[in-house]
Design a protein around this motif. Structure first.
Motif, mmCIF file in Angstrom:
data_model
loop_
_atom_site.group_PDB
_atom_site.id
_atom_site.type_symbol
_atom_site.label_atom_id
_atom_site.label_comp_id
_atom_site.label_asym_id
_atom_site.label_seq_id
_atom_site.Cartn_x
_atom_site.Cartn_y
_atom_site.Cartn_z
ATOM 1 N N ALA A 38 -16.623 -57.822 5.831
ATOM 2 C CA ALA A 38 -17.378 -56.596 6.392
ATOM 3 C C ALA A 38 -16.512 -56.193 7.440
ATOM 4 C CB ALA A 38 -18.814 -56.962 6.713
ATOM 5 N N VAL A 39 -16.128 -56.925 8.518
ATOM 6 C CA VAL A 39 -15.534 -56.760 9.524
ATOM 7 C C VAL A 39 -14.067 -56.066 9.123
ATOM 8 C CG1 VAL A 39 -14.064 -57.763 11.313
ATOM 9 C CG2 VAL A 39 -16.316 -58.379 10.881
ATOM 10 N N SER A 40 -13.430 -56.420 8.162
ATOM 11 C CA SER A 40 -12.210 -55.788 7.919
ATOM 12 C C SER A 40 -12.495 -54.536 7.115
ATOM 13 C CB SER A 40 -11.425 -56.756 6.689
ATOM 14 O OG SER A 40 -10.950 -57.859 7.042
ATOM 15 N N SER A 41 -13.600 -54.260 6.633
ATOM 16 C CA SER A 41 -13.970 -52.919 6.025
ATOM 17 C C SER A 41 -14.100 -51.824 7.090
ATOM 18 C CB SER A 41 -14.916 -52.999 5.142
ATOM 19 O OG SER A 41 -14.681 -53.637 4.057
ATOM 20 N N ILE A 42 -14.974 -52.201 8.145
ATOM 21 C CA ILE A 42 -15.278 -51.496 9.171
ATOM 22 C C ILE A 42 -13.995 -51.114 10.172
ATOM 23 C CG2 ILE A 42 -16.132 -51.487 11.524
ATOM 24 C CD1 ILE A 42 -18.748 -53.326 10.232
ATOM 25 N N TYR A 43 -13.036 -51.912 10.152
ATOM 26 C CA TYR A 43 -11.725 -51.918 11.267
ATOM 27 C C TYR A 43 -10.876 -50.810 10.162
ATOM 28 C CZ TYR A 43 -7.238 -52.646 12.787
ATOM 29 O OH TYR A 43 -5.954 -52.542 13.115
ATOM 30 N N LEU A 44 -10.712 -50.909 8.947
ATOM 31 C CA LEU A 44 -9.988 -50.061 8.240
ATOM 32 C C LEU A 44 -10.732 -48.725 8.142
ATOM 33 C CD1 LEU A 44 -8.818 -52.170 5.406
ATOM 34 C CD2 LEU A 44 -7.229 -51.521 7.258
ATOM 35 N N PHE A 45 -11.781 -48.503 7.975
ATOM 36 C CA PHE A 45 -12.470 -47.152 8.176
ATOM 37 C C PHE A 45 -12.273 -46.390 9.425
ATOM 38 C CE2 PHE A 45 -16.521 -44.943 9.550
ATOM 39 C CZ PHE A 45 -16.350 -43.870 8.778
ATOM 40 N N LEU A 46 -12.377 -47.233 10.438
ATOM 41 C CA LEU A 46 -12.095 -46.826 11.946
ATOM 42 C C LEU A 46 -10.695 -46.401 11.937
ATOM 43 C CD1 LEU A 46 -14.379 -49.076 14.207
ATOM 44 C CD2 LEU A 46 -14.821 -46.858 13.524
ATOM 45 N N VAL A 47 -9.829 -47.182 11.591
ATOM 46 C CA VAL A 47 -8.274 -46.736 11.560
ATOM 47 C C VAL A 47 -8.102 -45.573 10.852
ATOM 48 C CG1 VAL A 47 -5.899 -47.526 11.115
ATOM 49 C CG2 VAL A 47 -7.484 -49.196 12.132
ATOM 50 N N ASP A 48 -8.722 -45.407 9.654
ATOM 51 C CA ASP A 48 -8.523 -44.295 8.612
ATOM 52 C C ASP A 48 -9.001 -42.928 9.348
ATOM 53 O OD1 ASP A 48 -7.653 -43.048 6.155
ATOM 54 O OD2 ASP A 48 -9.948 -42.719 6.001
ATOM 55 N N LEU A 49 -10.159 -43.296 10.181
ATOM 56 C CA LEU A 49 -10.821 -42.006 10.602
ATOM 57 C C LEU A 49 -9.736 -41.656 11.848
ATOM 58 C CD1 LEU A 49 -13.556 -40.628 10.393
ATOM 59 C CD2 LEU A 49 -14.424 -42.128 12.302
ATOM 60 N N LEU A 50 -9.443 -42.442 12.542
ATOM 61 C CA LEU A 50 -8.631 -42.186 13.691
ATOM 62 C C LEU A 50 -7.395 -41.391 13.243
ATOM 63 C CD1 LEU A 50 -7.881 -42.314 16.911
ATOM 64 C CD2 LEU A 50 -6.726 -44.626 16.265
ATOM 65 N N PHE A 51 -6.563 -41.910 12.180
ATOM 66 C CA PHE A 51 -5.303 -41.432 11.700
ATOM 67 C C PHE A 51 -5.826 -39.947 11.111
ATOM 68 C CE2 PHE A 51 -3.323 -45.679 11.442
ATOM 69 C CZ PHE A 51 -2.432 -45.427 12.743
ATOM 70 N N SER A 52 -6.772 -39.953 10.054
ATOM 71 C CA SER A 52 -6.800 -38.582 9.645
ATOM 72 C C SER A 52 -7.306 -37.577 10.556
ATOM 73 C CB SER A 52 -8.134 -38.648 8.573
ATOM 74 O OG SER A 52 -9.260 -39.288 9.229
ATOM 75 N N GLY A 53 -8.037 -37.970 11.680
ATOM 76 C CA GLY A 53 -8.364 -37.069 12.750
ATOM 77 C C GLY A 53 -7.177 -36.718 13.485
ATOM 78 N N THR A 54 -6.419 -37.473 13.835
ATOM 79 C CA THR A 54 -4.945 -37.495 14.611
ATOM 80 C C THR A 54 -4.145 -36.388 13.712
ATOM 81 O OG1 THR A 54 -5.158 -39.328 15.681
ATOM 82 C CG2 THR A 54 -3.025 -38.244 15.650
ATOM 83 N N LEU A 55 -4.097 -36.849 12.567
ATOM 84 C CA LEU A 55 -3.248 -35.767 11.420
ATOM 85 C C LEU A 55 -3.616 -34.466 11.324
ATOM 86 C CD1 LEU A 55 -0.630 -35.740 9.831
ATOM 87 C CD2 LEU A 55 -1.968 -36.610 8.031
ATOM 88 N N GLY A 56 -4.984 -34.261 11.213
ATOM 89 C CA GLY A 56 -5.840 -33.092 10.890
ATOM 90 C C GLY A 56 -5.493 -32.238 12.317
ATOM 91 N N ALA A 57 -5.552 -32.978 13.560
ATOM 92 C CA ALA A 57 -5.467 -32.142 14.793
ATOM 93 C C ALA A 57 -3.995 -31.621 14.814
ATOM 94 C CB ALA A 57 -5.613 -32.957 15.947
ATOM 95 N N LEU A 58 -2.992 -32.423 14.535
ATOM 96 C CA LEU A 58 -1.571 -32.044 14.321
ATOM 97 C C LEU A 58 -1.549 -30.993 13.559
ATOM 98 C CD1 LEU A 58 0.224 -35.439 14.679
ATOM 99 C CD2 LEU A 58 0.179 -33.673 16.577
ATOM 100 N N LEU A 59 -1.869 -31.025 12.278
ATOM 101 C CA LEU A 59 -1.369 -30.161 11.405
ATOM 102 C C LEU A 59 -2.168 -28.641 11.777
ATOM 103 C CD1 LEU A 59 -2.061 -31.938 8.036
ATOM 104 C CD2 LEU A 59 0.368 -30.912 8.943
ATOM 105 N N LYS A 60 -3.489 -28.669 12.370
ATOM 106 C CA LYS A 60 -3.994 -27.428 12.686
ATOM 107 C C LYS A 60 -3.073 -26.647 13.868
ATOM 108 C CE LYS A 60 -8.795 -27.789 11.559
ATOM 109 N NZ LYS A 60 -10.142 -27.992 12.328
ATOM 110 N N LYS A 61 -2.445 -27.521 14.756
ATOM 111 C CA LYS A 61 -1.692 -27.189 16.023
ATOM 112 C C LYS A 61 -0.418 -26.629 15.538
ATOM 113 C CE LYS A 61 -0.881 -28.432 20.713
ATOM 114 N NZ LYS A 61 -0.881 -29.555 21.793
#
Length: 62
Positions: A38-61
């Motif tokens: 459960a802890v690993s799943s939550i951690y990986l979900f948050l890391v994925d959310l962070l990276f996808s948000g960052t990548l999405g912001a960079l691609l829009k820019k």
């Protein structure tokens, strides 16, 4: 053929030495595994959310 028979005799001898956990140990180990999962799943979900948000912001820019 004799080597094969010897191998299986040794496997059976080692299998007889195996000890299995009792119910309490099994439940405790299962609980630890589920908690780490459960802890690993939550951690990986948050890391994925962070990276996808960052990548999405960079691609829009650009």
């Amino acid at each position: 053929m004799e080597k094969l028979k010897k191998f299986f005799r040794e496997v059976i001898a080692e299998a007889k030495k195996t000890t299995w956990p009792n119910r309490e140990e099994l439940l405790a180990s299962t609980g630890v595994v589920l908690f780490i999962l459960a802890v690993s799943s939550i951690y990986l979900f948050l890391v994925d959310l962070l990276f996808s948000g960052t990548l999405g912001a960079l691609l829009k820019k650009f």
